[in-house]
Design an enzyme around this catalytic site. Structure first.
Site, PDB file in Angstrom:
ATOM      1  N   ARG A 122       0.845  -1.192   0.000  1.00 10.68           N
ATOM      2  CA  ARG A 122       0.000   0.000   0.000  1.00 10.68           C
ATOM      3  C   ARG A 122       0.880   1.242   0.000  1.00 10.68           C
ATOM      4  O   ARG A 122       1.924   1.281   0.635  1.00 10.68           O
ATOM      5  CB  ARG A 122      -0.879   0.037   1.253  1.00 10.68           C
ATOM      6  N   TYR A 261      -0.451  -3.547  -7.692  1.00 13.87           N
ATOM      7  CA  TYR A 261      -0.307  -4.441  -6.546  1.00 13.87           C
ATOM      8  C   TYR A 261      -1.427  -4.304  -5.521  1.00 13.87           C
ATOM      9  O   TYR A 261      -1.789  -3.191  -5.119  1.00 13.87           O
ATOM     10  CB  TYR A 261       1.021  -4.168  -5.825  1.00 13.87           C
ATOM     11  N   LYS A 270      -9.673  -2.666   0.029  1.00 15.56           N
ATOM     12  CA  LYS A 270      -9.676  -1.547   0.980  1.00 15.56           C
ATOM     13  C   LYS A 270     -10.371  -0.314   0.399  1.00 15.56           C
ATOM     14  O   LYS A 270     -11.060   0.416   1.118  1.00 15.56           O
ATOM     15  CB  LYS A 270      -8.246  -1.182   1.374  1.00 15.56           C
ATOM     16  N   HIS A 290     -12.911  -2.924   9.472  1.00 18.79           N
ATOM     17  CA  HIS A 290     -11.705  -3.724   9.216  1.00 18.79           C
ATOM     18  C   HIS A 290     -11.660  -4.844  10.250  1.00 18.79           C
ATOM     19  O   HIS A 290     -10.818  -4.855  11.141  1.00 18.79           O
ATOM     20  CB  HIS A 290     -10.484  -2.802   9.306  1.00 18.79           C
ATOM     21  N   SER A 312      -2.237  -4.584  11.315  1.00 15.43           N
ATOM     22  CA  SER A 312      -1.415  -5.610  10.672  1.00 15.43           C
ATOM     23  C   SER A 312      -0.452  -6.230  11.672  1.00 15.43           C
ATOM     24  O   SER A 312       0.032  -5.565  12.589  1.00 15.43           O
ATOM     25  CB  SER A 312      -0.625  -4.996   9.516  1.00 15.43           C
ATOM     26  N   CYS A 314      -0.928  -8.419  13.978  1.00 12.37           N
ATOM     27  CA  CYS A 314      -1.424  -8.605  15.344  1.00 12.37           C
ATOM     28  C   CYS A 314      -2.207  -9.902  15.494  1.00 12.37           C
ATOM     29  O   CYS A 314      -3.007 -10.053  16.413  1.00 12.37           O
ATOM     30  CB  CYS A 314      -2.285  -7.421  15.757  1.00 12.37           C
ATOM     31  N   ASP A 337     -10.990 -10.434   7.291  1.00 11.94           N
ATOM     32  CA  ASP A 337     -10.440  -9.081   7.144  1.00 11.94           C
ATOM     33  C   ASP A 337     -11.459  -7.964   7.261  1.00 11.94           C
ATOM     34  O   ASP A 337     -11.173  -6.933   7.861  1.00 11.94           O
ATOM     35  CB  ASP A 337      -9.717  -8.967   5.800  1.00 11.94           C
ATOM     36  N   ARG A 429       2.184 -11.966  -0.649  1.00 13.89           N
ATOM     37  CA  ARG A 429       0.775 -12.278  -0.424  1.00 13.89           C
ATOM     38  C   ARG A 429       0.321 -13.553  -1.118  1.00 13.89           C
ATOM     39  O   ARG A 429       0.945 -14.024  -2.057  1.00 13.89           O
ATOM     40  CB  ARG A 429      -0.089 -11.121  -0.944  1.00 13.89           C
TER      41      ARG A 429
END
Length: 650
Positions: A122, A261, A270, A290, A312, A314, A337, A429
């Protein structure tokens, strides 16, 4: 509705009505660096005249033609989501060296892609919320005047698809036909994006059928920003150094330029599911979050659904695919997600997973940390920026205890354990259909959604924050969630290890002023209370799996043992477990948390639930600094909660 099944070869079958698009004449780059014979490059008018639109939606057709005239692709193709289309586009990408087909005996119908090294994550610094007023974007978003941004984009998109195909990708966010779902159409010059959207959304004819002749859709335009001159050879991963990911909240538009990407290009993720949908949710009285969605069944057969918001790195995906260590407990996955949630007539909050796939971070995912995720990746998967093995499979750091003796790293270089750089990019990913998850819940595509009993928030905190805390109320829960702080990760442009505030774990993805976002949560709770439905509100909890001791070691074992904290949470929902009031919230009373079988010392247990008043006075001061950035826009209820915390701390 899209119906998926596995063929004998392990390939994913999608049963849809195929909308045929006639091939267009004209040259295109050859796979050997040359070009195929052609008489001339077609004019945009010729392209449009040959296009066959598989819809009678006049507004959609007009918009597609308008963008075609601006971007000037060589051809326009409407995606239908069929098996034939998947096979054709993946083979095209293999021929263009964008994809490498993995060993079909190890990963049937799976592919490997390596991005340009400049296009790996991102790009928050190039992500814009162009609301009509700057204050409506708020201090956590990049803002630019929408008229000025439209002018900038007009220049960037003029002729940006020359030499390429423009794919029209209709898609549904959420189960086809669900009242909580919503529709979108992405126009892209990337076949990689088109096939990825097939994995991540309900894409194709089924979405067009629901759209009908006049249905509402969110328009999204994407380009890699690399037009091709006649005879110019393409590169495996086209992109542009200049990047823009732009959202117009009032008109519900998304424009993305320069990146191929992830969330920069898969605009249903997102961009739509959070940044635009959060604005839709604010205006229409629902929540776009989220959050994971998890189904839990006790040994006694009690079923509860919980959601959880975590920044992210976690453990969000691990929790979504939890393997409980507590005997008799069962966990199933609804979403990993994003959650869209609306209150039902019964006063309960109902959630759907708007996505159809998982777009997970590969490094650190292993049979030890998340076996269910590993088992999901057996076929039909697109891997990006991981490493390749000599036998045609994939590998990344953490997948095995010992790395292979030789790999091809994500930059295409030979790699050995002695190499100085990781074999896989830290943000590499996988994109895989969610239905392949061995723990996918039967309700995951229920159009009604699933009723939520508890909402979890958490971050990666080495100190201060206890293992599990229950909020005093919905308002106090919003206060806790508005102050999530966590260490930075490789998924975004912040220093790894740096602690930053990530309210509701949605800071990079909220499409409007976060102070107003806090107010939206507060008002929804207050409305339910005013309607006499306050007892139906989900309970709110804060968890922290990452407390460390003086030697820097994690105290809580985590992973499957997180089910112990979840058991206490659900016992609190049912009114069974006891709690003790502390200044920051309600903590488990002694003996109420099931710790049987854990090898934890009394000192470790004490540390897990320590609330040091001195540390929390410092924390309260940091919260005030955090709130100050929102100025007068911050709801007064949150300042009241802050003042109450300070008073309770003495």
């Amino acid at each position: 509705m899209l119906k998926q099944a596995h063929t004998d070869t392990g390939e994913l079958a999608l049963s849809t009505v195929v909308a045929k698009v006639p091939p267009l004449k004209g040259g295109r780059p050859g796979t050997d660096g040359g070009t195929e014979p052609s008489v001339h490059r077609m004019t945009i008018q010729e392209v449009l005249e040959l296009s066959t639109e598989p819809t009678n939606h006049a507004k959609l057709i007009a918009w597609v033609r308008e963008i075609s005239e601006l971007t000037k692709p060589d051809r326009v193709e409407w995606c239908d989501g069929s098996d034939e289309e998947w096979a054709r586009l993946t083979q095209l990408l293999v021929d263009q060296k964008t994809l490498i087909r993995l060993n079909p005996l190890k990963r049937p119908n799976s592919f490997y892609a390596a991005s340009d090294p400049t296009d790996v994550a991102r790009v928050e610094s190039r992500t814009f919320i162009c609301s009509e007023r700057e204050i409506d974007a708020g201090p956590t978003n990049n803002w630019e005047d929408p008229a000025q941004m439209h002018a900038t984009l007009a220049g960037l998109f003029e002729g940006c698809m020359r030499g390429r195909t423009m794919y029209v990708v209709p898609f549904s966010m959420g189960p086809i036909g669900s009242p909580i779902s919503a529709l979108g159409v992405e126009l892209t010059d990337s076949a990689y994006v088109a096939i990825s959207m097939r994995v991540m959304t309900r894409m194709g004819t089924a979405a067009l059928d629901v759209l009908g002749a006049d249905g509402y859709f969110v328009p999204a335009v994407h380009t890699v920003g690399k037009p091709l001159a006649p005879g110019e050879a393409d590169v495996p991963w086209p992109c542009n150094e200049s990047k823009y990911i732009v959202h117009f909240p009032e008109s519900r538009e998304i424009w993305s330029y320069g990146s191929g990407y992830g969330g920069n290009a898969l605009l249903g993720k997102k961009c739509y599911a959070l940044r635009i949908a959060s604005v839709m949710a604010r205006d229409e009285g629902w929540l776009a979050e989220h959050m994971l969605i998890l189904k839990l069944t006790s040994p006694q057969g009690e079923v509860h659904f919980v959601t959880g918001a975590f920044p992210s790195a976690c453990g969000k995906t691990n929790l979504a695919m939890l393997r409980p260590t507590l005997p008799g407990w069962k966990a199933e996955t609804v979403g990993d997600d994003i959650a869209w949630m609306r209150f039902g007539a019964d006063g309960r909050l109902y959630a759907i997973n708007p996505e159809a796939g998982f777009f997970g971070v590969a490094p650190g995912t292993s049979p030890r940390t998340n076996k269910n995720a590993i088992d999901t990746l057996y076929a039909n998967t697109i891997f990006t920026n991981v490493a390749r093995t000599d036998d045609g499979d994939v590998w990344w750091e953490g997948l095995t205890d010992e790395p292979p003796a030789h790999l091809i790293d994500w930059k295409g270089r030979d790699w050995t354990p002695e190499s100085t750089e990781p074999a896989a990019h830290p943000n590499s990913r996988f994109a895989v259909p969610a239905r392949q998850c061995p723990t996918i819940a039967t309700e995951w595509e229920d159009p009604k959604g699933v009723p939520i009993s508890a909402i979890l928030f958490g971050g990666r905190r080495a100190s201060a924050v206890p293992l599990v805390t229950e909020s005093f109320s919905w308002q106090h829960g919003v206060f806790l969630a508005s102050n999530i702080a966590s260490e930075g990760t490789a998924a975004a442009e912040n220093t790894i290890g740096e602690v930053r505030r990530d309210p509701f774990a949605i800071r990079p993805f909220c499409g409007y002023n976060m102070a107003d976002y806090f107010g939206h949560w507060l008002s929804l709770g207050a409305s339910q209370v005013a309607a006499g439905m306050g007892d139906q509100l989900p309970k709110i909890f804060f968890v922290n799996w990452f407390r460390k001791d003086g030697e820097g070691r994690f105290v809580w074992p985590g992973f499957g043992d997180n089910s112990r904290a979840l058991k206490w949470i659900l016992d609190r929902v049912e009114g069974r477990a006891t709690a003790v009031e502390w200044p920051i919230g309600l903590l488990p009373a002694a003996g109420s948390l099931d710790l049987e079988g854990l090898d934890l010392t009394p000192e470790q247990l004490e540390l897990l639930f320590t609330v040091d008043p001195d540390v929390w006075r410092e924390e309260a001061a940091l919260i005030a600094e955090h709130y100050a950035i929102f100025g007068d826009r911050l709801p007064q209820q949150l300042w009241q909660e802050h003042d109450s915390l300070v008073q309770r701390l003495g």
